[in-house]
Enzyme design. Structure first.
Site, PDB file in Angstrom:
ATOM      1  N   GLU A 114       9.911 -30.056 -31.416  1.00 24.39           N
ATOM      2  CA  GLU A 114       9.705 -31.384 -31.469  1.00 24.39           C
ATOM      3  C   GLU A 114      10.537 -31.951 -30.384  1.00 24.39           C
ATOM      4  O   GLU A 114      10.846 -33.356 -30.357  1.00 24.39           O
ATOM      5  CB  GLU A 114      10.139 -32.019 -32.619  1.00 24.39           C
ATOM      6  CG  GLU A 114       9.532 -31.533 -33.842  1.00 24.39           C
ATOM      7  CD  GLU A 114       7.891 -31.866 -34.067  1.00 24.39           C
ATOM      8  OE1 GLU A 114       7.296 -32.413 -33.327  1.00 24.39           O
ATOM      9  OE2 GLU A 114       7.047 -31.409 -34.778  1.00 24.39           O
ATOM     10  N   HIS A 138      15.036 -35.123 -37.713  1.00 23.26           N
ATOM     11  CA  HIS A 138      13.958 -35.020 -38.521  1.00 23.26           C
ATOM     12  C   HIS A 138      14.220 -34.067 -39.688  1.00 23.26           C
ATOM     13  O   HIS A 138      14.550 -32.876 -39.582  1.00 23.26           O
ATOM     14  CB  HIS A 138      12.967 -34.330 -37.369  1.00 23.26           C
ATOM     15  CG  HIS A 138      11.750 -33.746 -38.021  1.00 23.26           C
ATOM     16  ND1 HIS A 138      10.875 -34.585 -38.793  1.00 23.26           N
ATOM     17  CD2 HIS A 138      10.922 -32.772 -38.056  1.00 23.26           C
ATOM     18  CE1 HIS A 138       9.670 -34.080 -39.305  1.00 23.26           C
ATOM     19  NE2 HIS A 138       9.773 -32.559 -38.851  1.00 23.26           N
ATOM     20  N   HIS A 140      12.217 -32.867 -43.630  1.00 21.15           N
ATOM     21  CA  HIS A 140      11.047 -32.942 -44.342  1.00 21.15           C
ATOM     22  C   HIS A 140      11.394 -33.238 -45.837  1.00 21.15           C
ATOM     23  O   HIS A 140      11.552 -32.509 -46.565  1.00 21.15           O
ATOM     24  CB  HIS A 140      10.335 -31.177 -44.486  1.00 21.15           C
ATOM     25  CG  HIS A 140       9.795 -30.748 -43.256  1.00 21.15           C
ATOM     26  ND1 HIS A 140       9.427 -29.488 -42.852  1.00 21.15           N
ATOM     27  CD2 HIS A 140       9.880 -31.513 -41.927  1.00 21.15           C
ATOM     28  CE1 HIS A 140       8.856 -29.358 -41.804  1.00 21.15           C
ATOM     29  NE2 HIS A 140       9.119 -30.595 -41.095  1.00 21.15           N
ATOM     30  N   GLU A 168      20.294 -51.351 -52.281  1.00 14.56           N
ATOM     31  CA  GLU A 168      20.879 -51.185 -50.960  1.00 14.56           C
ATOM     32  C   GLU A 168      20.095 -51.089 -49.764  1.00 14.56           C
ATOM     33  O   GLU A 168      20.548 -51.097 -48.592  1.00 14.56           O
ATOM     34  CB  GLU A 168      21.793 -50.100 -50.885  1.00 14.56           C
ATOM     35  CG  GLU A 168      20.991 -48.630 -51.115  1.00 14.56           C
ATOM     36  CD  GLU A 168      21.768 -47.357 -51.224  1.00 14.56           C
ATOM     37  OE1 GLU A 168      21.547 -46.289 -51.803  1.00 14.56           O
ATOM     38  OE2 GLU A 168      22.980 -47.172 -50.525  1.00 14.56           O
ATOM     39  N   HIS A 209       4.126 -35.045 -43.435  1.00 11.43           N
ATOM     40  CA  HIS A 209       4.953 -34.069 -42.884  1.00 11.43           C
ATOM     41  C   HIS A 209       6.590 -34.668 -43.240  1.00 11.43           C
ATOM     42  O   HIS A 209       7.395 -33.526 -43.400  1.00 11.43           O
ATOM     43  CB  HIS A 209       4.769 -34.292 -41.283  1.00 11.43           C
ATOM     44  CG  HIS A 209       5.395 -33.451 -40.405  1.00 11.43           C
ATOM     45  ND1 HIS A 209       4.872 -32.790 -39.441  1.00 11.43           N
ATOM     46  CD2 HIS A 209       6.754 -32.745 -40.497  1.00 11.43           C
ATOM     47  CE1 HIS A 209       5.887 -31.887 -38.859  1.00 11.43           C
ATOM     48  NE2 HIS A 209       7.078 -31.877 -39.485  1.00 11.43           N
TER      49      HIS A 209
HETATM   50  P1  13P Z   1      11.142 -26.322 -35.254  1.00  9.42           P
HETATM   51  O1  13P Z   1      11.608 -25.028 -35.840  1.00  9.42           O
HETATM   52  O2  13P Z   1      10.243 -25.933 -33.680  1.00  9.42           O
HETATM   53  O3  13P Z   1      12.156 -27.092 -34.890  1.00  9.42           O
HETATM   54  O4  13P Z   1      10.166 -26.954 -36.020  1.00  9.42           O
HETATM   55  C1  13P Z   1      10.246 -27.012 -37.137  1.00  9.42           C
HETATM   56  C2  13P Z   1       9.576 -28.660 -37.754  1.00  9.42           C
HETATM   57  O5  13P Z   1       9.913 -29.128 -38.628  1.00  9.42           O
HETATM   58  C3  13P Z   1       8.369 -28.814 -36.686  1.00  9.42           C
HETATM   59  O6  13P Z   1       7.999 -30.028 -37.177  1.00  9.42           O
HETATM   60 ZN    ZN Z   2       8.804 -30.938 -38.953  1.00  8.31          ZN
END
Ligand code: 13P
Ligand code: ZN
Length: 284
Positions: A114, A138, A140, A168, A209
């Site tokens: 990413e 980023h 999940h 909050e 995602h």
């Molecule tokens: P990477 O291992 O390349 O960082 O990918 C993980 C991910 O969350 C892709 O969206």
């Molecule tokens: Zn991801």
């Protein structure tokens, strides 16, 4: 100075561990990047080596010559503390903003897939915050992801729902949240779509995602991700109990709250009709 002894590397590794402990980083899920300060790079200059230039996959001229600490592609957040030189690394951007080279760490690996999204977000945030923002994260986040299956993928819907579910939230992210429809991850197109959202917001949801957060330091950025995800968890619970919602935080309340805390809420997410923002049915 040893790279692993610097405050920014320690802070970065702590954040990876904290994210893993939240359950947001299954396997190699998620990634983190930090735009390193000049004085921090100066401290470790002797420890850096010369790598091979590679294409970023997009162009970030505003970041030319900058150094970033990034997680490695395919590497697990759970291994960062025990195996830092294989899981994280420092890269430098060339003078055109089109290529990078690894100057420390990332042994047997490359920067996160990413990287285009991270760097395009860094570029836009560097511009709109006058250099204040340095962290792009980023994760999940389970509950936000769940909501992307049942709520319309609109900035206004996600912003209002998250504001409404936890007192909050309007204070922590008064500008709101952007939503990017499902796209193939890892490339320039999703990076551009996310960067467009990051011009206005510090949080972008990736449908089905996860989320991207931006902030000035590790604590603030992690706290932002945590606050939004917690609000999403509350909404998932409220929707799951299958009983009508009989009261909520109204738009009037949101306005009062903003007044008390001295924040300016993004006006376009406040309902003009004066009706309570809650409704008689769950999840509306
Ligand atoms: P990477 O291992 O390349 O960082 O990918 C993980 C991910 O969350 C892709 O969206
Ligand atoms: Zn991801």
């Amino acid at each position: 100075m040893n790279v692993l002894d610097t405050g920014f590397v320690k802070g970065f590794m702590n954040m990876c561990e904290a994210g893993f402990n939240m359950g947001w980083h299954e396997r190699n899920g998620g990634n983190l990047s930090y735009r390193i300060k000049e004085e921090e790079i100066a401290e470790i200059k002797d420890m850096l080596s010369d790598g091979e230039w590679r294409d970023i996959g997009t162009c970030v001229p505003l970041l030319s010559g900058e150094y970033f600490l990034v997680t490695g592609s395919g590497r697990f957040f759970s291994n960062v503390k025990t195996n830092p030189e294989e899981t994280i690394g420092i890269i430098k951007i060339d003078e055109t903003g089109e290529r990078y080279k690894t100057v420390w760490g990332l042994k047997g690996s490359r920067p996160t897939s990413e990287l285009p999204t991270h760097l395009m977000n860094h570029e836009v945030k560097k511009k709109v915050t006058n250099g204040a923002h340095r962290v792009i994260y980023h994760a999940h986040t389970t509950n936000i992801i769940a909501l992307t299956f049942v709520l319309p993928l609109e900035d206004s819907v996600f912003t209002h729902k998250l504001w409404e579910m936890a007192t909050e939230c309007p204070v922590v992210f008064p500008d709101g949240v952007g939503v990017v429809k499902w796209m193939v991850p890892g490339g320039r197109d999703i990076a551009e779509a996310t960067m467009e959202k990051m011009k206005e917001y510090d949080l972008a949801v990736w449908a089905h995602h996860g989320m991207f957060a931006s902030g000035p330091d590790f604590d603030t950025t992690f706290g932002l991700m945590h606050t939004a995800e917690k609000s999403a968890e509350i909404l998932v619970k409220v929707m799951s109990v299958n009983s009508p919602m009989i009261q909520t935080i109204t738009d009037e309340d949101l306005i009062k709250l903003a007044g008390e805390f001295g924040v300016t809420l993004n006006e376009k997410f406040i309902r003009k009709d004066g009706n309570p923002s809650g409704s008689s049915r769950n999840g509306d």
